[in-house]
Design a protein around this motif. Structure first.
Motif, PDB file in Angstrom:
ATOM      1  N   UNK A  35       0.800  -1.229   0.000  1.00  0.00           N
ATOM      2  CA  UNK A  35       0.000   0.000   0.000  1.00  0.00           C
ATOM      3  C   UNK A  35       0.831   1.275   0.000  1.00  0.00           C
ATOM      4  N   UNK A  36       2.165   1.153  -0.041  1.00  0.00           N
ATOM      5  CA  UNK A  36       3.026   2.329  -0.173  1.00  0.00           C
ATOM      6  C   UNK A  36       3.604   2.338  -1.589  1.00  0.00           C
ATOM      7  N   UNK A  37       3.108   3.224  -2.454  1.00  0.00           N
ATOM      8  CA  UNK A  37       3.510   3.209  -3.870  1.00  0.00           C
ATOM      9  C   UNK A  37       5.009   3.278  -4.109  1.00  0.00           C
ATOM     10  N   UNK A  38       5.733   4.065  -3.329  1.00  0.00           N
ATOM     11  CA  UNK A  38       7.173   4.178  -3.548  1.00  0.00           C
ATOM     12  C   UNK A  38       7.886   2.852  -3.285  1.00  0.00           C
ATOM     13  N   UNK A  39       7.459   2.162  -2.226  1.00  0.00           N
ATOM     14  CA  UNK A  39       8.061   0.857  -1.929  1.00  0.00           C
ATOM     15  C   UNK A  39       7.700  -0.136  -3.021  1.00  0.00           C
ATOM     16  N   UNK A  40       6.443  -0.104  -3.467  1.00  0.00           N
ATOM     17  CA  UNK A  40       6.003  -1.002  -4.536  1.00  0.00           C
ATOM     18  C   UNK A  40       6.836  -0.787  -5.797  1.00  0.00           C
ATOM     19  N   UNK A  41       7.103   0.478  -6.133  1.00  0.00           N
ATOM     20  CA  UNK A  41       7.900   0.779  -7.321  1.00  0.00           C
ATOM     21  C   UNK A  41       9.346   0.332  -7.144  1.00  0.00           C
ATOM     22  N   UNK A  42       9.892   0.452  -5.936  1.00  0.00           N
ATOM     23  CA  UNK A  42      11.247  -0.026  -5.667  1.00  0.00           C
ATOM     24  C   UNK A  42      11.337  -1.539  -5.881  1.00  0.00           C
ATOM     25  N   UNK A  43      10.328  -2.248  -5.396  1.00  0.00           N
ATOM     26  CA  UNK A  43      10.304  -3.701  -5.568  1.00  0.00           C
ATOM     27  C   UNK A  43      10.217  -4.052  -7.046  1.00  0.00           C
ATOM     28  N   UNK A  44       9.339  -3.360  -7.772  1.00  0.00           N
ATOM     29  CA  UNK A  44       9.176  -3.618  -9.203  1.00  0.00           C
ATOM     30  C   UNK A  44      10.487  -3.383  -9.957  1.00  0.00           C
ATOM     31  N   UNK A  45      11.233  -2.346  -9.569  1.00  0.00           N
ATOM     32  CA  UNK A  45      12.507  -2.055 -10.222  1.00  0.00           C
ATOM     33  C   UNK A  45      13.526  -3.166  -9.969  1.00  0.00           C
ATOM     34  N   UNK A  46      13.522  -3.716  -8.758  1.00  0.00           N
ATOM     35  CA  UNK A  46      14.427  -4.830  -8.432  1.00  0.00           C
ATOM     36  C   UNK A  46      14.074  -6.059  -9.268  1.00  0.00           C
ATOM     37  N   UNK A  47      12.787  -6.334  -9.422  1.00  0.00           N
ATOM     38  CA  UNK A  47      12.361  -7.481 -10.224  1.00  0.00           C
ATOM     39  C   UNK A  47      12.842  -7.332 -11.664  1.00  0.00           C
ATOM     40  N   UNK A  48      12.617  -6.151 -12.231  1.00  0.00           N
ATOM     41  CA  UNK A  48      13.008  -5.913 -13.619  1.00  0.00           C
ATOM     42  C   UNK A  48      14.522  -6.030 -13.792  1.00  0.00           C
TER      43      UNK A  48
END
Length: 207
Positions: free
Chosen positions: A11-24
């Motif tokens: 539910x924290x967009x910045x953390x979600x985006x950080x995770x997505x960047x690590x996956x990519x």
């Protein structure tokens, strides 16, 4: 093997985006990012991933536990909790859902990626699924610069989840030599990390 899709519930967009960047960065694919239980359950029903990363405390409640229970009841794929909470009550609730991992924020890239790879590997072993067998001939068939037998031996150990230190011991070579072989092998594969190298090898052996 199909491309690995990962669902992020955070539910924290910045953390979600950080995770997505690590996956990519590590060659893993995003299934979706959702911020609450309702949207997560919708994704499970209509676009089920191969693994989920769940925040426990969503929007002030323990919605992550409910999502984990839904996965166990109807979908049966691995999930990891990523949470700021490590108190006894939260741990007890999480434990009963049998997560594939429990990561306390703040996390780092290496720790998150390793946890995902181990969870996927353990799930594959448990369910009898197998990653495609590597073949030097099949991999080199599609590469302009071919992988050497020595590099292939190292890549097989990476594929099986071994660390650089373990690889050095298994091949009886120095750690710096391992790093040099990894660099050359990754360059030939067009990969920049373990995750992207593994994904690339899976792709090549199935072409």
């Amino acid at each position: 093997m199909p491309e690995i899709k990962i669902l992020i519930v955070e539910d924290e967009p910045l953390i979600a985006e950080d995770i997505a960047a690590i996956l990519e960065k590590n060659g893993l694919s995003l299934s979706a990012i959702v911020y609450n239980k309702t949207d997560a359950l919708h994704e499970l029903a209509h676009n089920a991933p191969h693994i989920a990363l769940l925040d426990i405390n969503l929007n002030g409640g323990m919605e992550g536990i409910d999502i984990a229970n839904a996965i166990n009841q109807s979908h049966h794929f691995p999930f990891l909790f990523i949470t700021s909470y490590s108190d006894k009550i939260t741990l007890e609730l999480a434990k009963h859902t049998q997560p594939a991992g429990y990561i306390v924020k703040p996390f780092n890239e290496a720790g998150l990626y390793s946890a995902i790879e181990i969870a996927l590997y353990n799930h594959a072993q448990k369910t009898g699924l197998q990653s495609p067998e590597l073949s030097l001939q099949k991999i080199n068939k599609h590469l302009p610069l071919t992988i050497s037998k020595r590099e292939f031996a190292l890549l097989q150990l990476i594929y099986d989840g071994h660390s650089n230190k373990q690889i050095a011991g298994a091949l009886c070579i120095a750690a710096n030599t391992v790093k040099k072989h990894i660099y050359h092998a990754y360059t030939k594969l067009g990969a920049s990390s373990r995750g992207s190298a593994i994904a690339r090898m899976r792709q090549l052996v199935q072409q």
